[in-house]
Design a protein around this motif. Structure first.
Motif, PDB file in Angstrom:
ATOM      1  N   UNK A   1       0.829  -1.198   0.000  1.00 37.87           N
ATOM      2  CA  UNK A   1       0.000   0.000   0.000  1.00 37.87           C
ATOM      3  C   UNK A   1       0.867   1.252   0.000  1.00 37.87           C
TER       4      UNK A   1
ATOM      5  N   UNK B   1     -11.363   6.463   1.860  1.00 35.69           N
ATOM      6  CA  UNK B   1     -10.473   5.533   1.172  1.00 35.69           C
ATOM      7  C   UNK B   1     -11.283   4.602   0.283  1.00 35.69           C
TER       8      UNK B   1
ATOM      9  N   UNK C   1      -6.138   6.617  -3.107  1.00 37.33           N
ATOM     10  CA  UNK C   1      -6.738   5.846  -2.007  1.00 37.33           C
ATOM     11  C   UNK C   1      -5.649   5.203  -1.151  1.00 37.33           C
ATOM     12  N   UNK C   2      -4.550   4.799  -1.794  1.00 37.85           N
ATOM     13  CA  UNK C   2      -3.458   4.179  -1.040  1.00 37.85           C
ATOM     14  C   UNK C   2      -2.778   5.177  -0.109  1.00 37.85           C
TER      15      UNK C   2
ATOM     16  N   UNK D   1      -4.957   5.211   2.837  1.00 37.71           N
ATOM     17  CA  UNK D   1      -4.758   3.954   3.565  1.00 37.71           C
ATOM     18  C   UNK D   1      -3.446   3.966   4.339  1.00 37.71           C
TER      19      UNK D   1
ATOM     20  N   UNK E   1      -3.816   6.007   7.399  1.00 35.52           N
ATOM     21  CA  UNK E   1      -4.538   5.246   8.422  1.00 35.52           C
ATOM     22  C   UNK E   1      -3.606   4.292   9.148  1.00 35.52           C
ATOM     23  N   UNK E   2      -2.785   3.619   8.351  1.00 31.61           N
ATOM     24  CA  UNK E   2      -1.832   2.658   8.895  1.00 31.61           C
ATOM     25  C   UNK E   2      -0.894   3.342   9.889  1.00 31.61           C
TER      26      UNK E   2
ATOM     27  N   UNK F   1      -5.020  -1.923  10.648  1.00 28.39           N
ATOM     28  CA  UNK F   1      -6.419  -1.959  10.279  1.00 28.39           C
ATOM     29  C   UNK F   1      -6.574  -2.629   8.910  1.00 28.39           C
TER      30      UNK F   1
ATOM     31  N   UNK G   1      -8.681  -2.167   6.749  1.00 31.58           N
ATOM     32  CA  UNK G   1      -8.958  -1.096   5.803  1.00 31.58           C
ATOM     33  C   UNK G   1      -7.718  -0.624   5.067  1.00 31.58           C
ATOM     34  N   UNK G   2      -6.627  -0.511   5.862  1.00 31.06           N
ATOM     35  CA  UNK G   2      -5.435   0.144   5.348  1.00 31.06           C
ATOM     36  C   UNK G   2      -4.746  -0.682   4.272  1.00 31.06           C
TER      37      UNK G   2
ATOM     38  N   UNK H   1      -6.425  -2.575  -0.515  1.00 26.49           N
ATOM     39  CA  UNK H   1      -6.175  -2.467  -1.958  1.00 26.49           C
ATOM     40  C   UNK H   1      -5.149  -3.505  -2.425  1.00 26.49           C
ATOM     41  N   UNK H   2      -3.944  -3.572  -1.805  1.00 29.30           N
ATOM     42  CA  UNK H   2      -3.020  -4.636  -2.206  1.00 29.30           C
ATOM     43  C   UNK H   2      -3.579  -6.041  -1.939  1.00 29.30           C
TER      44      UNK H   2
END
Lengths: 295, 272
Positions: free
Chosen positions: A34, A248, A261-262, A265, A268-269, B114, B116-117, B120-121
């Motif tokens: 990500x 996201x 979006x990444x 993300x 968020x991470x 999370x 969520x994070x 995508x991958x």
């Protein structure tokens, strides 16, 4: 005491390997992925194009993202402020052995039987301005469209999340409160400490570890609370309750801007690992590795 | 000791009962009403003229299939989690290599990732593995994200086992696998049960993974079924509420028949 027999009887690192590989594949590799994708422009069809920090600089200048971050933070703090005290009090209360407490606790558990999706769908109907509960109380509350303003919608999100998850946190505290040695209370009672004093001097300090665990659950849960927003407010009114995970999802899976979006993300991470790192350090949770070990 | 009843707490508990109970009453009551009754009288009316028509609507929409899929996913998730988390925890608690110490920290950190994070991958990986639009596409990531809590809970339980028991078995010449099976698993049963309950609820509650990883109706889970139900039956509120109620029935049965196990399991999920 160390002998060849004792060493042979210990599991080698190989025991951890299958789980480790599995976890790496589905959690750690995507974590690296990500961050990489956040440096690309990608529509999901063609190959990702490396664009450097372009997405990130766009993110920093994006007013909507600032608003989403603030709303995420407000929800997170709101949820902790509402849920933690109620769960602690309820948990300690229900740890008592009285029969009526056991019966009520069995009822208090019920919201946990519903998924977040089910809870959100139910509350959406119950909060409906025309057919829901507010419509019946219109004489009392004036404006019946509780989800119609930003502050109202945020309050509803906190209310519904609390309704669903307080039972879980209550259980954690109930379990922990039962392990507090009774002799501590007896000693305090002999010293003349009242109920309130006992709560603050004995119960709360003894619940310290559970407070940490429960708060980590709340933080991570809050940073992933996307289903409840989607189903209860759909980010609205307007984009007023569009929190980061929701933004996201929309950016990635609805407008197919996976690169941007990444970025959300990755952010968020960063927030989640940062928060839990601080909490783990503050509590010394990671030192738990060797209480009985090492002889 | 501690005999004086706590009236203040009693009043507060009663208030909380109202907060928990009112929506539940509205849910059950409305799901048994006809649409016109509901729009006339609202969710908090007294029960009258009970109908099961709404539940028939829900069943006709294919809801039972979604429930069955969810049960499959929950069962498979628990199986994978236990298969992986028990050996990891065993290695973490009893292993001596540098690797096993790192593993514990890794899962502790993993607690905070999370889902969520990384979705995508993860979506890409599931696609490449050929699991898109299969139940495995939901099961595998759900299991992976249940691992950190499970490892923490199970290793917590295993740490309580007295060292002398291990030593006794080691002196008898038992190897790690036998020690795990004969000593460790039986004595950490309750924490293993906790991890199972937690993983099952994660699967039960899952929304994001089914939303992203599945598409066709035959692979739909109940949470997503509800989401779609809102768009196709949005105006039929009693049917919607009946669907909400039905989505909770399997776990309600577990609660009715194995309440102690369920509650004890969840309590243990917080660790010690």
């Amino acid at each position: 005491m160390r002998s060849a027999a004792a060493d042979l009887a210990r599991p080698g690192a190989a025991w951890a390997v299958p789980g480790l590989v599995f976890f790496c594949l589905f959690a750690l590799v995507p974590m690296v992925g990500v961050v990489y994708l956040s440096l690309t422009s990608w529509d999901g069809l063609s190959d990702p194009q490396f664009t450097g920090l372009q997405n990130w600089s766009r993110f920093l200048g994006d007013g909507q993202m600032w608003q989403d971050t603030v709303v995420t933070a407000v929800l997170l703090v709101g949820n902790i402020v509402v849920q933690a005290p109620i769960s602690i009090l309820l948990g300690v209360w229900s740890a008592g052995k009285q029969r009526n407490r056991a019966v009520l606790s069995a009822i208090f558990f019920l919201p946990l039987l519903f998924s977040t999706a089910a809870t959100a769908v139910m509350w959406r109907q119950l909060l409906d301005p025309n057919f829901g509960i507010p419509a019946k109380l219109s004489g009392l509350i004036g404006d019946t469209n509780l989800l119609g303003s930003q502050s109202g919608a945020v309050a509803c999100l906190v209310l519904v999340t609390s309704w669903q998850f307080i039972p879980f946190h209550t259980l954690l505290y109930q379990g922990a409160a039962r392990t507090v040695p009774e002799t501590l209370y007896q000693a305090a009672a002999i010293d003349g400490a009242g109920r309130v004093r006992q709560f603050f001097a004995i119960t709360l300090p003894q619940l310290r570890n559970t407070i940490v665990t429960s708060t980590i659950f709340m933080v991570v849960g809050g940073l992933t609370a996307f289903d409840i927003v989607l189903l209860l407010t759909d980010g609205g009114p307007g984009t007023d309750t569009s929190i980061l995970p929701f933004a996201m999802y929309q950016t990635g899976f609805q407008t197919y801007d996976y690169g941007y979006a990444s970025v959300i993300a990755s952010f968020l991470l960063l927030l989640a690992t940062g928060a839990s790192f601080v909490m783990v350090k503050l509590s010394g949770y990671d030192k738990m590795t060797s209480t009985l070990e090492g002889m | 000791m501690r005999s004086r009843p706590n009236y203040l707490a009693g009043i507060a508990a009663f208030a909380w009962l109202l907060i928990i109970g009112t929506p539940l009453y509205a849910l059950v009551n409305s799901s048994l009403e006809s649409q016109s009754q509901y729009s006339d009288r609202g969710p908090l009316s007294l029960p009258s003229g009970i109908t099961f028509h709404n539940f028939a609507t829900v069943v006709d929409s294919g809801f039972l299939g979604y429930l069955w899929n969810t049960i499959l996913v929950a069962a498979a998730t628990v199986a994978i989690v236990l298969l992986l988390a028990v050996p990891i925890s065993y290695a973490v608690v009893r292993g001596r290599s540098w690797l096993t110490r790192g593993v514990f920290r890794l899962f502790l950190l993993g607690l905070a990732i999370p889902a969520q994070a990384v979705i995508i991958p993860l979506f890409l990986i599931i696609n490449r593995l050929g699991f898109y639009d299969t139940l495995w596409g939901v099961i595998l990531p759900t299991a992976a994200f249940s691992l950190p809590v499970s490892v923490l809970v199970i290793s917590g339980g295993m740490r309580e086992i007295s060292v002398s028991l291990y030593e006794a078995m080691a002196l008898d010449g038992a190897r790690p696998a036998r020690i795990l099976w004969d000593l460790v698993v039986p004595l950490s049963r309750s924490s293993i049960a906790s991890a199972s309950v937690f993983a099952a609820l994660q699967a039960w509650n899952g929304f994001l993974f089914p939303l992203i990883m599945t598409q066709s109706n035959s692979n739909k889970l109940v949470t997503l079924g509800l989401y779609n139900f809102v768009s196709s039956y949005g105006a039929d509120i009693p049917a919607l509420l009946a669907a909400v109620l039905m989505s909770a029935i399997p776990i309600l049965l577990v609660y009715l028949f194995a309440r102690r196990a369920l509650v004890a399991g969840l309590m243990g999920a917080g660790g010690k």
